[in-house]
Design a protein around this motif. Structure first.
Motif, PDB file in Angstrom:
ATOM      1  N   GLU A 170       0.821  -1.210   0.000  1.00  0.00           N
ATOM      2  CA  GLU A 170       0.000   0.000   0.000  1.00  0.00           C
ATOM      3  C   GLU A 170       0.862   1.271   0.000  1.00  0.00           C
ATOM      4  OE1 GLU A 170      -0.624  -2.800   1.763  1.00  0.00           O
ATOM      5  OE2 GLU A 170      -2.319  -3.350   0.481  1.00  0.00           O
ATOM      6  N   VAL A 201       2.020   1.698  -3.537  1.00  0.00           N
ATOM      7  CA  VAL A 201       0.904   2.220  -4.337  1.00  0.00           C
ATOM      8  C   VAL A 201       0.790   3.729  -4.122  1.00  0.00           C
ATOM      9  CG1 VAL A 201      -1.617   2.258  -4.579  1.00  0.00           C
ATOM     10  CG2 VAL A 201      -0.415   0.073  -4.467  1.00  0.00           C
ATOM     11  N   LYS A 253      -4.472   2.401 -14.194  1.00  0.00           N
ATOM     12  CA  LYS A 253      -5.556   2.048 -13.273  1.00  0.00           C
ATOM     13  C   LYS A 253      -5.208   2.267 -11.805  1.00  0.00           C
ATOM     14  CE  LYS A 253      -8.300  -0.718 -16.279  1.00  0.00           C
ATOM     15  NZ  LYS A 253      -9.109  -1.861 -16.490  1.00  0.00           N
ATOM     16  N   VAL A 254      -3.937   2.133 -11.439  1.00  0.00           N
ATOM     17  CA  VAL A 254      -3.567   2.362 -10.038  1.00  0.00           C
ATOM     18  C   VAL A 254      -3.820   3.820  -9.675  1.00  0.00           C
ATOM     19  CG1 VAL A 254      -1.599   2.466  -8.445  1.00  0.00           C
ATOM     20  CG2 VAL A 254      -1.954   0.441  -9.825  1.00  0.00           C
ATOM     21  N   HIS A 304      -7.952   4.324  -9.374  1.00  0.00           N
ATOM     22  CA  HIS A 304      -8.731   3.627  -8.358  1.00  0.00           C
ATOM     23  C   HIS A 304      -8.083   3.755  -6.987  1.00  0.00           C
ATOM     24  CE1 HIS A 304     -11.255   1.738 -11.414  1.00  0.00           C
ATOM     25  NE2 HIS A 304     -10.147   1.539 -12.100  1.00  0.00           N
ATOM     26  N   GLU A 305      -8.924   3.789  -5.973  1.00  0.00           N
ATOM     27  CA  GLU A 305      -8.451   3.776  -4.592  1.00  0.00           C
ATOM     28  C   GLU A 305      -8.176   2.319  -4.230  1.00  0.00           C
ATOM     29  OE1 GLU A 305      -7.064   5.411  -1.285  1.00  0.00           O
ATOM     30  OE2 GLU A 305      -7.966   6.593  -2.889  1.00  0.00           O
ATOM     31  N   VAL A 306      -6.907   1.958  -4.174  1.00  0.00           N
ATOM     32  CA  VAL A 306      -6.509   0.569  -3.949  1.00  0.00           C
ATOM     33  C   VAL A 306      -6.141   0.399  -2.481  1.00  0.00           C
ATOM     34  CG1 VAL A 306      -4.890  -1.252  -4.593  1.00  0.00           C
ATOM     35  CG2 VAL A 306      -5.638   0.421  -6.308  1.00  0.00           C
ATOM     36  N   LYS A 307      -6.948  -0.386  -1.779  1.00  0.00           N
ATOM     37  CA  LYS A 307      -6.699  -0.587  -0.348  1.00  0.00           C
ATOM     38  C   LYS A 307      -5.889  -1.855  -0.093  1.00  0.00           C
ATOM     39  CE  LYS A 307     -10.510   2.078   1.418  1.00  0.00           C
ATOM     40  NZ  LYS A 307      -9.944   3.369   1.428  1.00  0.00           N
ATOM     41  N   GLN A 308      -6.192  -2.922  -0.799  1.00  0.00           N
ATOM     42  CA  GLN A 308      -5.448  -4.176  -0.680  1.00  0.00           C
ATOM     43  C   GLN A 308      -4.975  -4.562  -2.074  1.00  0.00           C
ATOM     44  OE1 GLN A 308      -8.306  -6.795   1.207  1.00  0.00           O
ATOM     45  NE2 GLN A 308      -7.449  -6.308   3.221  1.00  0.00           N
ATOM     46  N   PHE A 309      -3.732  -4.221  -2.361  1.00  0.00           N
ATOM     47  CA  PHE A 309      -3.217  -4.350  -3.716  1.00  0.00           C
ATOM     48  C   PHE A 309      -3.310  -5.770  -4.254  1.00  0.00           C
ATOM     49  CE2 PHE A 309       0.159  -5.029  -6.832  1.00  0.00           C
ATOM     50  CZ  PHE A 309      -0.191  -4.076  -7.771  1.00  0.00           C
ATOM     51  N   TRP A 333      -6.871  -6.656  -5.189  1.00  0.00           N
ATOM     52  CA  TRP A 333      -7.285  -5.811  -6.308  1.00  0.00           C
ATOM     53  C   TRP A 333      -6.628  -6.283  -7.604  1.00  0.00           C
ATOM     54  CZ3 TRP A 333      -4.625  -2.327  -9.472  1.00  0.00           C
ATOM     55  CH2 TRP A 333      -5.421  -1.456 -10.224  1.00  0.00           C
TER      56      TRP A 333
END
Length: 191
Positions: free
Chosen positions: A16, A19, A70-71, A74-79, A82
């Motif tokens: 995270e 990211v 895309k990263v 989007h809100e990536v919480k658990q890569f 996802w």
């Protein structure tokens, strides 16, 4: 005593954090290091779906190219989770585009018995399609809308939810129940 901690190397950094760093700095090498951690997972998943090593390798590269944009979107919480979903969707879309995953009409997909879809007689096919339309009209509106968007417009659950305002779970339920109700209606009415 934070100055006694060992320095953080990129390999020690949580997914995270990488990211977040990529989203801020757009440093492709950071994204590359992050992706490298999970490349075996992506390759295995692609191989499972595509059933071809060369296609799986190509998909791994294409998925990385998708990640670049895309990263940031989007809100990536658990890569890891996802990335798994992104990779699976990529493979499914590739299969659909390559026609290896049949995109069939609702009546074929819903696995009705052959009496309901004769192959050679166009009059019978027309009657079966009319029966399907009559049964579609008997569905509750939310089921009818969800089934049409999913099977006929080939939209994914997420897009249907966004368009209709239904929750993701409601969309899944409407499609599942709508499919069941159509099958029952067609069986009851003899197609």
């Amino acid at each position: 005593m934070s100055f006694f901690r060992k320095p953080i190397r990129p390999d020690d950094t949580a997914d995270e954090e990488l990211v977040a760093s990529y989203r801020v700095n757009a440093d492709i090498s950071v994204l590359g290091k992050l992706y490298e951690r999970h490349m075996a997972l992506v390759f295995g998943l692609c191989l499972k779906y595509l059933k071809d090593e060369e296609l799986a390798r190509d998909a791994v590269m294409a998925i990385f190219e998708e990640l670049v944009a895309k990263v940031k979107q989007h809100e990536v919480k658990q890569f890891r989770s996802w990335l798994y979903v992104l990779s699976r969707n990529h493979c499914l879309m590739q299969l659909r585009n390559d026609k290896k995953l049949p995109t069939v009409g609702m009546d074929e997909f819903m696995e009705f018995n052959p009496v309901l879809h004769p192959e050679d007689n166009s009059t019978d096919k027309e009657a079966a399609l009319q029966a399907l339309e009559r049964c579609m009209d008997k569905l509750m509106p939310a089921q009818k809308q969800s089934v049409r968007l999913f099977y006929l417009d080939e939209m994914c659950y997420k897009d249907i939810a966004a368009q209709t305002g239904f929750t993701l779970n409601e969309v899944k339920s409407y499609i599942q129940n709508g499919k069941r109700n159509l099958r029952l209606c067609l069986e009851k009415n003899g197609g």
